[in-house]
Design a protein around this motif. Structure first.
Motif, PDB file in Angstrom:
ATOM      1  N   ILE A  23       0.843  -1.196   0.000  1.00 16.42           N
ATOM      2  CA  ILE A  23       0.000   0.000   0.000  1.00 16.42           C
ATOM      3  C   ILE A  23       0.876   1.243   0.000  1.00 16.42           C
ATOM      4  O   ILE A  23       2.080   1.184   0.262  1.00 16.42           O
ATOM      5  N   ALA A  24       0.255   2.372  -0.315  1.00 16.23           N
ATOM      6  CA  ALA A  24       0.927   3.671  -0.243  1.00 16.23           C
ATOM      7  C   ALA A  24       0.013   4.564   0.582  1.00 16.23           C
ATOM      8  O   ALA A  24      -1.117   4.843   0.163  1.00 16.23           O
ATOM      9  N   VAL A  25       0.474   4.954   1.770  1.00 15.57           N
ATOM     10  CA  VAL A  25      -0.357   5.802   2.628  1.00 15.57           C
ATOM     11  C   VAL A  25      -0.261   7.233   2.097  1.00 15.57           C
ATOM     12  O   VAL A  25       0.828   7.790   1.989  1.00 15.57           O
ATOM     13  N   ARG A  26      -1.404   7.786   1.723  1.00 14.26           N
ATOM     14  CA  ARG A  26      -1.446   9.155   1.194  1.00 14.26           C
ATOM     15  C   ARG A  26      -2.688   9.866   1.748  1.00 14.26           C
ATOM     16  O   ARG A  26      -3.791   9.338   1.647  1.00 14.26           O
ATOM     17  N   ARG A  27      -2.454  11.053   2.326  1.00 11.00           N
ATOM     18  CA  ARG A  27      -3.606  11.842   2.771  1.00 11.00           C
ATOM     19  C   ARG A  27      -4.358  12.360   1.537  1.00 11.00           C
ATOM     20  O   ARG A  27      -5.577  12.334   1.475  1.00 11.00           O
ATOM     21  N   VAL A  28      -3.583  12.825   0.556  1.00  9.95           N
ATOM     22  CA  VAL A  28      -4.183  13.249  -0.719  1.00  9.95           C
ATOM     23  C   VAL A  28      -3.722  12.258  -1.790  1.00  9.95           C
ATOM     24  O   VAL A  28      -2.515  12.095  -2.015  1.00  9.95           O
ATOM     25  N   VAL A  29      -4.658  11.606  -2.420  1.00 10.86           N
ATOM     26  CA  VAL A  29      -4.315  10.559  -3.391  1.00 10.86           C
ATOM     27  C   VAL A  29      -3.889  11.198  -4.722  1.00 10.86           C
ATOM     28  O   VAL A  29      -4.616  12.047  -5.263  1.00 10.86           O
ATOM     29  N   PRO A  30      -2.715  10.807  -5.264  1.00 13.61           N
ATOM     30  CA  PRO A  30      -2.260  11.371  -6.546  1.00 13.61           C
ATOM     31  C   PRO A  30      -2.965  10.684  -7.717  1.00 13.61           C
ATOM     32  O   PRO A  30      -2.370   9.868  -8.443  1.00 13.61           O
ATOM     33  N   ASP A  54     -14.685 -10.888 -18.815  1.00 15.48           N
ATOM     34  CA  ASP A  54     -15.890 -11.166 -18.025  1.00 15.48           C
ATOM     35  C   ASP A  54     -15.882 -10.467 -16.672  1.00 15.48           C
ATOM     36  O   ASP A  54     -16.940 -10.243 -16.085  1.00 15.48           O
ATOM     37  N   THR A  55     -14.681 -10.212 -16.146  1.00 15.92           N
ATOM     38  CA  THR A  55     -14.618  -9.538 -14.843  1.00 15.92           C
ATOM     39  C   THR A  55     -13.447  -8.566 -14.826  1.00 15.92           C
ATOM     40  O   THR A  55     -12.401  -8.817 -15.416  1.00 15.92           O
ATOM     41  N   ILE A  56     -13.673  -7.452 -14.135  1.00 15.91           N
ATOM     42  CA  ILE A  56     -12.585  -6.515 -13.806  1.00 15.91           C
ATOM     43  C   ILE A  56     -12.699  -6.267 -12.309  1.00 15.91           C
ATOM     44  O   ILE A  56     -13.796  -5.981 -11.800  1.00 15.91           O
ATOM     45  N   TYR A  57     -11.573  -6.383 -11.622  1.00 22.57           N
ATOM     46  CA  TYR A  57     -11.596  -6.254 -10.161  1.00 22.57           C
ATOM     47  C   TYR A  57     -10.546  -5.227  -9.748  1.00 22.57           C
ATOM     48  O   TYR A  57      -9.354  -5.407 -10.020  1.00 22.57           O
ATOM     49  N   PHE A  58     -10.988  -4.159  -9.095  1.00 22.64           N
ATOM     50  CA  PHE A  58     -10.072  -3.163  -8.549  1.00 22.64           C
ATOM     51  C   PHE A  58      -9.877  -3.478  -7.071  1.00 22.64           C
ATOM     52  O   PHE A  58     -10.825  -3.363  -6.273  1.00 22.64           O
ATOM     53  N   GLY A  59      -8.656  -3.913  -6.724  1.00 20.64           N
ATOM     54  CA  GLY A  59      -8.368  -4.262  -5.334  1.00 20.64           C
ATOM     55  C   GLY A  59      -7.240  -3.394  -4.799  1.00 20.64           C
ATOM     56  O   GLY A  59      -6.637  -2.590  -5.509  1.00 20.64           O
ATOM     57  N   GLY A  60      -6.943  -3.588  -3.530  1.00 19.00           N
ATOM     58  CA  GLY A  60      -5.918  -2.701  -2.978  1.00 19.00           C
ATOM     59  C   GLY A  60      -5.295  -3.224  -1.713  1.00 19.00           C
ATOM     60  O   GLY A  60      -5.304  -4.428  -1.462  1.00 19.00           O
ATOM     61  N   GLY A  61      -4.785  -2.221  -0.958  1.00 18.08           N
ATOM     62  CA  GLY A  61      -5.086  -0.790  -1.002  1.00 18.08           C
ATOM     63  C   GLY A  61      -6.583  -0.522  -0.885  1.00 18.08           C
ATOM     64  O   GLY A  61      -7.365  -1.364  -0.493  1.00 18.08           O
ATOM     65  N   THR A  62      -6.925   0.658  -1.300  1.00 15.86           N
ATOM     66  CA  THR A  62      -8.328   1.079  -1.221  1.00 15.86           C
ATOM     67  C   THR A  62      -8.712   1.788  -2.521  1.00 15.86           C
ATOM     68  O   THR A  62      -8.563   3.014  -2.630  1.00 15.86           O
ATOM     69  N   PRO A  63      -9.198   1.043  -3.510  1.00 11.48           N
ATOM     70  CA  PRO A  63      -9.558   1.673  -4.783  1.00 11.48           C
ATOM     71  C   PRO A  63     -10.570   2.811  -4.645  1.00 11.48           C
ATOM     72  O   PRO A  63     -10.532   3.774  -5.423  1.00 11.48           O
ATOM     73  N   SER A  64     -11.453   2.719  -3.652  1.00  8.28           N
ATOM     74  CA  SER A  64     -12.457   3.779  -3.493  1.00  8.28           C
ATOM     75  C   SER A  64     -11.811   5.124  -3.183  1.00  8.28           C
ATOM     76  O   SER A  64     -12.440   6.173  -3.358  1.00  8.28           O
ATOM     77  N   ARG A  65     -10.529   5.122  -2.754  1.00  4.82           N
ATOM     78  CA  ARG A  65      -9.847   6.393  -2.473  1.00  4.82           C
ATOM     79  C   ARG A  65      -9.580   7.181  -3.758  1.00  4.82           C
ATOM     80  O   ARG A  65      -9.245   8.365  -3.705  1.00  4.82           O
ATOM     81  N   LEU A  66      -9.747   6.542  -4.926  1.00  6.22           N
ATOM     82  CA  LEU A  66      -9.626   7.288  -6.182  1.00  6.22           C
ATOM     83  C   LEU A  66     -10.818   8.220  -6.384  1.00  6.22           C
ATOM     84  O   LEU A  66     -10.792   9.080  -7.262  1.00  6.22           O
TER      85      LEU A  66
END
Ligand code: SF4
Length: 369
Positions: A23-30, A54-66
């Motif tokens: 992971i990359a801890v960022r207060r403001v996501v680049p 058939d599937t695309i999966y965004f995992g992380g980390g925290t993809p919702s931070r985008l």
């Protein structure tokens, strides 16, 4: 060609006490910087004629931070090379506090039809101990917001086998989750990883790992409560309503090929694994210099393939097809109630899943002789 794509989004608001993921801890996501690097990786490594997936999966980390638009732009980039089929499953992992009405609406419009929420617990003290950034009430709120945006395929993660001193009530957590009616539930036993805050707490005896008995009791409690509530325990760590099994993760469990992008992402072409540089900055810098961000690869040996087929087969309810001589190996396990054998298929029972590694090792040893 792979029909499944994984995209690793490494950003987190802070590191959870137990986490050793890349992971990359960022207060403001680049966001722009990340998407620029992802675009370059796609141009370097993805098929230049779009392939249907058939599937695309965004995992992380925290993809919702985008954020809403960040995820939408990521899907648009990926779709230029891996075109989602009409009924494709598109999942993003999300932390509850990131699920705002605007973000959820943008995600759905971009094609997201499944959220995997990192809930972990409904116990405020346990969440604080885990260094989670949300309180218990945020889980229900995120599910409500997602449903209002018409994202209804909702999975929630919970962690079990927390240290006894936290006095977390596991049954109560499951019951609270059931009231929210998710379509899918993933349960993970807490593991102590070196180099994490939790690893240091255990080393210095500030905390004590849950006992094996406690782990087993909570795993079996979850199995009973969730199957009584109509969930299928279809993989060692996963439960689903009848039509809501994870199609992306099921591809992993059947050893299907998949492409993977982003820092630390591992992909599989059916014969070999390949993985990217682990750290965000190293991955980004390689791409900004036009270099392949791959760090390593490995072609599976015959023995690896046997081990993998056994392990994958045993971890789901699809089970493992028997081969000559397996019966003598599994006979003691059948007597113990750890596996069943029907229609030439070996399947673990819940108590068998507690011994999955030992069972897989014994069968692999036999098949590799
Ligand atoms: S949110 Fe997930 S990936 Fe991020 S630090 Fe916590 S456990 Fe790790």
């Amino acid at each position: 060609m792979p029909r499944h794509v994984y995209v690793h989004v490494p950003f987190c608001a802070r590191r959870c006490s137990y986490c050793d993921f890349s992971i990359a801890v960022r207060r403001v996501v680049p966001v722009d910087e990340y998407l620029g690097a992802l675009d370059t990786e796609l141009r370097l490594r993805a098929p230049q004629t779009p392939k249907t997936v058939d599937t695309i999966y965004f995992g992380g980390g925290t993809p919702s931070r985008l954020g809403g638009q960040g995820v939408a732009r990521a899907i648009e980039l990926v779709s230029r090379y891996f075109a989602p089929a009409v009924d494709a499953e598109i999942t993003i992992e999300a932390n509850p506090e990131d699920v705002t009405p605007d973000a959820a609406e943008a995600w759905r419009q971009a094609g997201v039809n499944r959220l995997s929420l990192g809930g972990q617990s409904f116990d405020a003290g346990a969440l604080a101990w885990m260094h989670r950034t949300h309180g218990p009430e945020a889980i229900a709120s995120a599910m409500e917001v997602a449903r209002a945006a018409d994202i209804t395929n909702l999975s929630v993660d919970l962690i079990f086998a927390l240290p006894a001193e936290l006095r977390r009530n596991w049954q109560s957590d499951i019951e609270q989750l059931l009231k929210l009616n998710p379509s899918h539930i993933s349960l993970y036993g807490l593991t102590i990883e070196a180099g994490t805050p939790l690893g240091r707490w255990v080393d210095s005896r500030i905390t004590v790992e849950a006992s094996e008995e406690g782990y087993a009791e909570q795993f079996l409690t979850a199995h009973s409560l969730l199957t009584e509530a109509g969930f299928e325990h279809y993989e060692v760590s996963n439960f689903a309503r009848p039509t809501s099994k994870s199609r992306h993760n099921s591809a992993y469990w059947t050893a299907a090929p998949y492409a993977a992008l982003g820092p630390s992402a591992h992909e599989f072409d059916g014969a070999a694994r390949r993985w990217n540089l682990r750290h965000y900055a190293a991955w980004r810098d390689a791409l900004s210099e036009g270099r392949d961000p791959g760090e390593g690869s490995e072609t599976l040996s015959a023995e690896n393939r046997v081990a993998e087929a056994v392990y994958l087969g045993l971890r789901t309810t699809n089970g493992l097809q028997t081969q000559s001589g397996d019966e003598s190996v599994i006979a003691p396990w059948i007597r113990e109630g750890w596996v069943t054998l029907t229609n030439e298929t070996i399947r673990c029972t819940p108590t068998g899943w507690l011994r999955l590694d030992a069972l897989a090792a014994a069968l692999t040893h036999h098949r590799s002789r």
